[in-house]
Design a protein around this motif. Structure first.
Motif, mmCIF file in Angstrom:
data_model
loop_
_atom_site.group_PDB
_atom_site.id
_atom_site.type_symbol
_atom_site.label_atom_id
_atom_site.label_comp_id
_atom_site.label_asym_id
_atom_site.label_seq_id
_atom_site.Cartn_x
_atom_site.Cartn_y
_atom_site.Cartn_z
ATOM 1 N N ARG A 17 0.864 -1.185 0.000
ATOM 2 C CA ARG A 17 0.000 0.000 0.000
ATOM 3 C C ARG A 17 0.901 1.236 0.000
ATOM 4 O O ARG A 17 1.838 1.330 0.803
ATOM 5 C CB ARG A 17 -0.888 0.016 1.250
ATOM 6 C CG ARG A 17 -1.836 -1.170 1.355
ATOM 7 C CD ARG A 17 -2.387 -1.285 2.769
ATOM 8 N NE ARG A 17 -3.199 -0.122 3.160
ATOM 9 C CZ ARG A 17 -4.521 -0.115 3.155
ATOM 10 N NH1 ARG A 17 -5.203 -1.200 2.772
ATOM 11 N NH2 ARG A 17 -5.182 0.952 3.538
ATOM 12 N N VAL A 18 0.596 2.185 -0.899
ATOM 13 C CA VAL A 18 1.457 3.363 -1.004
ATOM 14 C C VAL A 18 0.620 4.637 -1.026
ATOM 15 O O VAL A 18 -0.542 4.645 -1.440
ATOM 16 C CB VAL A 18 2.347 3.324 -2.278
ATOM 17 C CG1 VAL A 18 3.273 2.127 -2.247
ATOM 18 C CG2 VAL A 18 1.506 3.350 -3.549
ATOM 19 N N ALA A 19 1.251 5.725 -0.584
ATOM 20 C CA ALA A 19 0.719 7.069 -0.777
ATOM 21 C C ALA A 19 1.518 7.712 -1.897
ATOM 22 O O ALA A 19 2.743 7.574 -1.945
ATOM 23 C CB ALA A 19 0.855 7.888 0.502
ATOM 24 N N VAL A 20 0.837 8.382 -2.815
ATOM 25 C CA VAL A 20 1.505 9.083 -3.909
ATOM 26 C C VAL A 20 1.484 10.574 -3.596
ATOM 27 O O VAL A 20 0.420 11.154 -3.359
ATOM 28 C CB VAL A 20 0.839 8.795 -5.266
ATOM 29 C CG1 VAL A 20 1.528 9.586 -6.377
ATOM 30 C CG2 VAL A 20 0.904 7.299 -5.577
ATOM 31 N N ALA A 50 1.264 -2.111 -6.433
ATOM 32 C CA ALA A 50 1.139 -1.197 -5.295
ATOM 33 C C ALA A 50 -0.226 -0.527 -5.320
ATOM 34 O O ALA A 50 -0.545 0.195 -6.266
ATOM 35 C CB ALA A 50 2.253 -0.153 -5.329
ATOM 36 N N LEU A 51 -1.030 -0.746 -4.312
ATOM 37 C CA LEU A 51 -2.342 -0.112 -4.207
ATOM 38 C C LEU A 51 -2.169 1.322 -3.715
ATOM 39 O O LEU A 51 -1.577 1.564 -2.656
ATOM 40 C CB LEU A 51 -3.230 -0.889 -3.236
ATOM 41 C CG LEU A 51 -4.627 -0.330 -2.997
ATOM 42 C CD1 LEU A 51 -5.476 -0.419 -4.256
ATOM 43 C CD2 LEU A 51 -5.305 -1.055 -1.837
ATOM 44 N N VAL A 52 -2.685 2.278 -4.468
ATOM 45 C CA VAL A 52 -2.592 3.688 -4.082
ATOM 46 C C VAL A 52 -3.739 4.006 -3.131
ATOM 47 O O VAL A 52 -4.906 4.039 -3.533
ATOM 48 C CB VAL A 52 -2.638 4.610 -5.319
ATOM 49 C CG1 VAL A 52 -2.612 6.080 -4.889
ATOM 50 C CG2 VAL A 52 -1.467 4.310 -6.256
ATOM 51 N N GLU A 99 2.261 1.780 3.395
ATOM 52 C CA GLU A 99 3.520 1.171 3.842
ATOM 53 C C GLU A 99 4.723 1.845 3.203
ATOM 54 O O GLU A 99 5.857 1.669 3.671
ATOM 55 C CB GLU A 99 3.520 -0.312 3.489
ATOM 56 C CG GLU A 99 2.360 -1.075 4.111
ATOM 57 C CD GLU A 99 2.106 -2.399 3.423
ATOM 58 O OE1 GLU A 99 2.273 -3.437 4.096
ATOM 59 O OE2 GLU A 99 1.761 -2.398 2.225
ATOM 60 N N GLY A 100 4.501 2.573 2.126
ATOM 61 C CA GLY A 100 5.588 3.262 1.434
ATOM 62 C C GLY A 100 5.076 4.535 0.795
ATOM 63 O O GLY A 100 3.860 4.740 0.676
ATOM 64 N N ILE A 101 6.011 5.399 0.392
ATOM 65 C CA ILE A 101 5.663 6.684 -0.205
ATOM 66 C C ILE A 101 6.299 6.776 -1.590
ATOM 67 O O ILE A 101 7.474 6.448 -1.749
ATOM 68 C CB ILE A 101 6.174 7.872 0.642
ATOM 69 C CG1 ILE A 101 5.846 7.691 2.125
ATOM 70 C CG2 ILE A 101 5.638 9.190 0.094
ATOM 71 C CD1 ILE A 101 4.416 7.808 2.476
ATOM 72 N N ILE A 102 5.517 7.204 -2.568
ATOM 73 C CA ILE A 102 6.060 7.501 -3.891
ATOM 74 C C ILE A 102 5.999 9.013 -4.083
ATOM 75 O O ILE A 102 4.914 9.600 -4.124
ATOM 76 C CB ILE A 102 5.284 6.795 -5.014
ATOM 77 C CG1 ILE A 102 5.408 5.278 -4.884
ATOM 78 C CG2 ILE A 102 5.793 7.250 -6.389
ATOM 79 C CD1 ILE A 102 4.632 4.497 -5.936
#
Length: 396
Positions: free
Chosen positions: A240-243, A262-264, A328-331
């Protein structure tokens, strides 16, 4: 998951800048106001007799003509808009109200005016000075600019009612859309979300590029549909990521990220909902214009704001929404040659990695992503790195 009933309809609205709802509203006698940035408060342009759309250039191809006027060192968003304007793609507008958000978009719109890309009788441009800080002096400037460049311009040219009562009515309509988008977006917080980032991006985007009143019924139906929608038993996404970053109106960008595993779940970018689709809370002690301008100034997460509280606050905001939506991560993404986000991408990605402990991917990208193999490979590698980190107990 079962397809959303109105998603295809929403997708089609994004195929053209001059979509069917814009044409329908104009047939009803409404004036379409062009804007290009969060810094021009859209609620001030969605009054009785007018509606606003944020400009985009879907299905962009060659940018040769606009590059001649703007050079290849300006971001492709500004060049794509100028190219489309030269092609006659924005003749449906009645005027353009734009901020000095960045030098690139300024040069884009100035060239539209100089090249007379819209020769409609009575067409006009207004350029607003907007804050670079968030304090009382900046607020006073903002109020003055919004009054003279937006409200007075609409009243003098189109006879629009810009009274305090009219502004409060516009805020009520704006808040109705914001509540719907927020409720729909909240489903992304679930452990196994019943809506994808791609679907949500489409739904949120149409509220920026269409007359809002004409969307409410379908948005309400979509919200009710989501309340009983069953997610897939096993999620096809591996992370799971935040853009976070600059302008994204290309739905293929979010699709590419999700196709890469990666699910935004959070959208902190221009044309996103965080911020952009939060309610404006008014009191009865102050005039509506002051409160609206304060809201946009304080809620803005744009790197144009350079005071230290805003600089630090942007990182804190990303951390807040990442936790709230379970990212879980940042783009960190940046339109190539976008100056404000070039700096923010460097400092933001460093802090999110070193201070807050998130895995971070940083990318610069073209306006139209298409099916970029290079970008897909980078996102896939990022997803794999997050999986490896999980196997090692979250350690780097």
């Amino acid at each position: 998951m079962k397809d959303l009933k109105h998603l295809y309809y929403f997708e089609r609205l994004l195929d053209d800048a001059d979509n069917e709802l814009i044409r329908q509203a104009q047939a009803d006698g409404l004036k379409c106001i062009g804007n290009v940035c969060y810094q021009t408060p859209e609620v001030l342009m969605d009054l009785d007799g007018t509606f606003t759309v944020r400009l985009r250039a879907p299905r962009s191809g060659s940018l040769d003509i606009s590059t001649y006027y703007l050079t290849s060192f300006l971001c492709e968003y500004s060049r794509a808009l100028l190219e489309r304007a030269i092609e006659g793609g924005y003749r449906f507008l009645a005027c353009m109200l734009v901020p000095d958000g960045c030098t690139m978009i300024n040069r884009c719109v100035e060239n539209m005016e100089l090249l007379n890309t819209n020769d409609k009788e009575g067409f006009f441009y207004r350029y607003l000075e907007v804050p670079m800080k968030s304090d009382e002096n900046a607020l006073n400037l903002y109020i003055s600019e919004c009054k003279t460049k937006i409200l007075d311009a609409l009243h003098d040219n189109f006879g629009v009612d810009t009274s305090d009562e009219a502004l409060r009515k516009a805020v009520e309509k704006h808040n109705k859309i914001c509540r719907l988008i927020t409720e729909i977006g909240n489903f992304r917080k679930e452990a196994n979300p019943r809506i994808t980032g791609y679907e949500f991006h489409i739904i949120c985007m149409v509220t920026y590029v269409c007359p809002k009143d004409m969307l409410i019924e379908k948005l309400e139906e979509t919200l009710e549909e989501l309340k009983t929608r069953e997610p897939d038993e096993k999620s096809p996404y591996r992370a799971r990521v935040a853009v976070v970053g600059s302008e994204i109106d290309d739905v293929d960008m979010i699709k590419l990220i999700e196709d890469s595993g990666a699910l935004v779940v959070a959208d902190r970018f221009c044309f996103g909902s965080l911020p952009g689709r939060e309610e404006i809370i008014l009191n009865d002690e102050e005039d509506a214009l002051t409160q609206i301008c304060r809201h946009y100034m304080e809620a803005s997460q744009c790197p144009r704001h350079m005071n230290l509280a805003k600089v630090n606050g942007r990182k804190e905001f990303v951390n807040k929404i990442a936790k709230e939506y379970g990212a879980e991560g940042i783009i960190y993404e940046q339109m190539k040659f976008c100056d404000p986000w070039a700096y923010e991408r460097v400092t933001g990605s460093f802090d999110m990695r070193e201070k807050y402990g998130y895995p971070v991917l940083t990318i610069d990208r073209p306006y139209a992503v298409g099916n970029s193999g290079q970008l897909r490979t980078r996102v896939q590698a990022f997803v794999e790195s997050m999986e490896i980190k999980k196997l090692h107990g979250g350690k780097k």
